[in-house]
Design a protein around this motif. Structure first.
Motif, PDB file in Angstrom:
ATOM      1  N   SER A  95       0.826  -1.195   0.000  1.00  0.00           N
ATOM      2  CA  SER A  95       0.000   0.000   0.000  1.00  0.00           C
ATOM      3  C   SER A  95       0.868   1.255   0.000  1.00  0.00           C
ATOM      4  N   GLY A  96       0.481   2.201  -0.838  1.00  0.00           N
ATOM      5  CA  GLY A  96       1.241   3.453  -0.898  1.00  0.00           C
ATOM      6  C   GLY A  96       2.275   3.478  -1.991  1.00  0.00           C
ATOM      7  N   GLN A  97       2.650   2.332  -2.523  1.00  0.00           N
ATOM      8  CA  GLN A  97       3.611   2.296  -3.608  1.00  0.00           C
ATOM      9  C   GLN A  97       2.910   2.650  -4.912  1.00  0.00           C
ATOM     10  N   GLY A  98       3.657   3.154  -5.859  1.00  0.00           N
ATOM     11  CA  GLY A  98       3.055   3.499  -7.128  1.00  0.00           C
ATOM     12  C   GLY A  98       4.060   3.447  -8.256  1.00  0.00           C
ATOM     13  N   PHE A  99       3.557   3.299  -9.472  1.00  0.00           N
ATOM     14  CA  PHE A  99       4.387   3.268 -10.668  1.00  0.00           C
ATOM     15  C   PHE A  99       3.745   4.157 -11.725  1.00  0.00           C
ATOM     16  N   THR A 100       4.552   4.941 -12.411  1.00  0.00           N
ATOM     17  CA  THR A 100       4.042   5.737 -13.513  1.00  0.00           C
ATOM     18  C   THR A 100       3.962   4.852 -14.755  1.00  0.00           C
ATOM     19  N   ASP A 101       3.196   5.315 -15.740  1.00  0.00           N
ATOM     20  CA  ASP A 101       3.093   4.567 -16.990  1.00  0.00           C
ATOM     21  C   ASP A 101       4.461   4.408 -17.649  1.00  0.00           C
ATOM     22  N   ARG A 102       5.298   5.431 -17.542  1.00  0.00           N
ATOM     23  CA  ARG A 102       6.616   5.353 -18.161  1.00  0.00           C
ATOM     24  C   ARG A 102       7.464   4.260 -17.515  1.00  0.00           C
ATOM     25  N   ILE A 103       7.433   4.182 -16.207  1.00  0.00           N
ATOM     26  CA  ILE A 103       8.196   3.162 -15.497  1.00  0.00           C
ATOM     27  C   ILE A 103       7.660   1.767 -15.823  1.00  0.00           C
ATOM     28  N   ILE A 104       6.336   1.631 -15.887  1.00  0.00           N
ATOM     29  CA  ILE A 104       5.726   0.341 -16.207  1.00  0.00           C
ATOM     30  C   ILE A 104       6.143  -0.120 -17.597  1.00  0.00           C
ATOM     31  N   ALA A 105       6.038   0.789 -18.575  1.00  0.00           N
ATOM     32  CA  ALA A 105       6.395   0.433 -19.952  1.00  0.00           C
ATOM     33  C   ALA A 105       7.869   0.080 -20.066  1.00  0.00           C
ATOM     34  N   ALA A 106       8.725   0.868 -19.410  1.00  0.00           N
ATOM     35  CA  ALA A 106      10.166   0.618 -19.472  1.00  0.00           C
ATOM     36  C   ALA A 106      10.523  -0.713 -18.831  1.00  0.00           C
ATOM     37  N   ASP A 107       9.884  -1.036 -17.719  1.00  0.00           N
ATOM     38  CA  ASP A 107      10.171  -2.292 -17.027  1.00  0.00           C
ATOM     39  C   ASP A 107       9.761  -3.485 -17.877  1.00  0.00           C
ATOM     40  N   LEU A 108       8.582  -3.424 -18.477  1.00  0.00           N
ATOM     41  CA  LEU A 108       8.113  -4.553 -19.285  1.00  0.00           C
ATOM     42  C   LEU A 108       8.853  -4.654 -20.611  1.00  0.00           C
ATOM     43  N   LEU A 109       9.327  -3.532 -21.132  1.00  0.00           N
ATOM     44  CA  LEU A 109      10.184  -3.580 -22.311  1.00  0.00           C
ATOM     45  C   LEU A 109      11.465  -4.341 -21.977  1.00  0.00           C
ATOM     46  N   ASP A 110      12.087  -3.978 -20.864  1.00  0.00           N
ATOM     47  CA  ASP A 110      13.322  -4.644 -20.450  1.00  0.00           C
ATOM     48  C   ASP A 110      13.082  -6.125 -20.180  1.00  0.00           C
ATOM     49  N   TYR A 111      11.949  -6.445 -19.543  1.00  0.00           N
ATOM     50  CA  TYR A 111      11.673  -7.844 -19.222  1.00  0.00           C
ATOM     51  C   TYR A 111      11.377  -8.655 -20.475  1.00  0.00           C
ATOM     52  N   SER A 112      10.732  -8.026 -21.462  1.00  0.00           N
ATOM     53  CA  SER A 112      10.470  -8.726 -22.723  1.00  0.00           C
ATOM     54  C   SER A 112      11.774  -9.074 -23.426  1.00  0.00           C
ATOM     55  N   LYS A 113      12.722  -8.143 -23.413  1.00  0.00           N
ATOM     56  CA  LYS A 113      14.034  -8.412 -23.997  1.00  0.00           C
ATOM     57  C   LYS A 113      14.716  -9.559 -23.252  1.00  0.00           C
ATOM     58  N   SER A 114      14.656  -9.501 -21.923  1.00  0.00           N
ATOM     59  CA  SER A 114      15.281 -10.541 -21.110  1.00  0.00           C
ATOM     60  C   SER A 114      14.659 -11.906 -21.360  1.00  0.00           C
ATOM     61  N   MET A 115      13.327 -11.958 -21.466  1.00  0.00           N
ATOM     62  CA  MET A 115      12.645 -13.226 -21.697  1.00  0.00           C
ATOM     63  C   MET A 115      12.974 -13.796 -23.075  1.00  0.00           C
ATOM     64  N   THR A 116      13.155 -12.914 -24.062  1.00  0.00           N
ATOM     65  CA  THR A 116      13.550 -13.378 -25.391  1.00  0.00           C
ATOM     66  C   THR A 116      14.866 -14.125 -25.321  1.00  0.00           C
ATOM     67  N   VAL A 117      15.837 -13.518 -24.643  1.00  0.00           N
ATOM     68  CA  VAL A 117      17.158 -14.135 -24.515  1.00  0.00           C
ATOM     69  C   VAL A 117      17.078 -15.413 -23.685  1.00  0.00           C
ATOM     70  N   ARG A 118      16.317 -15.391 -22.603  1.00  0.00           N
ATOM     71  CA  ARG A 118      16.180 -16.569 -21.734  1.00  0.00           C
ATOM     72  C   ARG A 118      15.646 -17.768 -22.520  1.00  0.00           C
ATOM     73  N   CYS A 119      14.582 -17.524 -23.307  1.00  0.00           N
ATOM     74  CA  CYS A 119      13.961 -18.627 -24.039  1.00  0.00           C
ATOM     75  C   CYS A 119      14.884 -19.174 -25.120  1.00  0.00           C
ATOM     76  N   ILE A 120      15.575 -18.288 -25.826  1.00  0.00           N
ATOM     77  CA  ILE A 120      16.510 -18.746 -26.852  1.00  0.00           C
ATOM     78  C   ILE A 120      17.659 -19.520 -26.225  1.00  0.00           C
ATOM     79  N   TRP A 121      18.183 -19.006 -25.117  1.00  0.00           N
ATOM     80  CA  TRP A 121      19.286 -19.691 -24.433  1.00  0.00           C
ATOM     81  C   TRP A 121      18.848 -21.075 -23.968  1.00  0.00           C
ATOM     82  N   ALA A 122      17.658 -21.145 -23.364  1.00  0.00           N
ATOM     83  CA  ALA A 122      17.170 -22.436 -22.871  1.00  0.00           C
ATOM     84  C   ALA A 122      16.993 -23.418 -24.021  1.00  0.00           C
ATOM     85  N   ALA A 123      16.517 -22.930 -25.157  1.00  0.00           N
ATOM     86  CA  ALA A 123      16.316 -23.815 -26.311  1.00  0.00           C
ATOM     87  C   ALA A 123      17.629 -24.432 -26.766  1.00  0.00           C
TER      88      ALA A 123
END
Length: 201
Positions: A95-123
């Motif tokens: 409670s009391g924590q918050g995220f701006t749209d910019r932070i949310i988008a930037a975080d999920l952009l970074d995580y999408s890149k990370s997941m791409t690499v993770r899945c390719i590496w695992a394959a």
């Protein structure tokens, strides 16, 4: 028919754990997102992460491969059925924590890149052709998602490349002013500079 190796189980575990984190992230972010388009993107991320998570559990149990890839190399019939097929419980933000749209988008952009690499590496670490194909499909999804988040941020003016003639320090501060202010509250400008100045040789 081939059995999963310890290395293959390990790779499936790594990707499933990353998907569980993505589910928690997306669920938490939905409490704060304001932009309608971004909200739809976050909802889709959570939905796809849940699908991927359950697919990985099915693969580990020998279910998914027998159905989707049985013509390739026999699948994984007979594997233990002792793993849960329920999505992990997402972590609720404090409670009391918050995220701006910019932070949310930037975080999920970074995580999408990370997941791409993770899945390719695992394959590349897995010999079973069916699992390799499944992970490649997941990597392709995350690659597309990363592009969507990038385009969204670019349209909002939140993804601004550094120009050749720009002052790098000023560019950095302008792009991260909000985050710097949040983390450096109470500190003077000179404090930030001195704290990040290079050590004397």
């Amino acid at each position: 028919m081939p059995k999963l190796t310890a290395q293959e189980y390990q790779q499936l575990h790594e990707i499933a754990s990353a998907d569980a984190t993505l589910i928690a992230k997306a669920t938490g972010f939905l409490s704060f997102v304001q932009d309608g388009d971004l909200k739809s993107m976050v909802e889709n991320e959570r939905r796809k992460a849940e699908m991927h998570y359950n697919e990985l559990i099915d693969i580990a149990n020998g279910e998914s491969l027998n159905q989707k890839f049985e013509q390739l190399d026999g699948g994984l019939k007979g594997r233990p059925r002792n793993a849960s097929v329920q999505s992990p419980t997402p972590i609720q933000p404090k409670s009391g924590q918050g995220f701006t749209d910019r932070i949310i988008a930037a975080d999920l952009l970074d995580y999408s890149k990370s997941m791409t690499v993770r899945c390719i590496w695992a394959a590349t670490e897995i010999t079973h052709v069916g699992i390799r194909r499944a992970l490649s499909e997941m990597a392709r999804y995350h690659l597309d998602a990363a592009y969507e988040f990038f385009k969204f941020m670019e349209q909002k003016g939140w993804y601004v490349p550094l120009g050749a003639n720009e002052n790098a320090e000023q560019w950095f501060r302008q792009n991260h002013e909000q985050i710097i202010s949040a983390h450096m509250s109470g500190r003077q400008e000179s404090d930030w500079v001195s704290a990040n100045a290079p050590m004397p040789s």
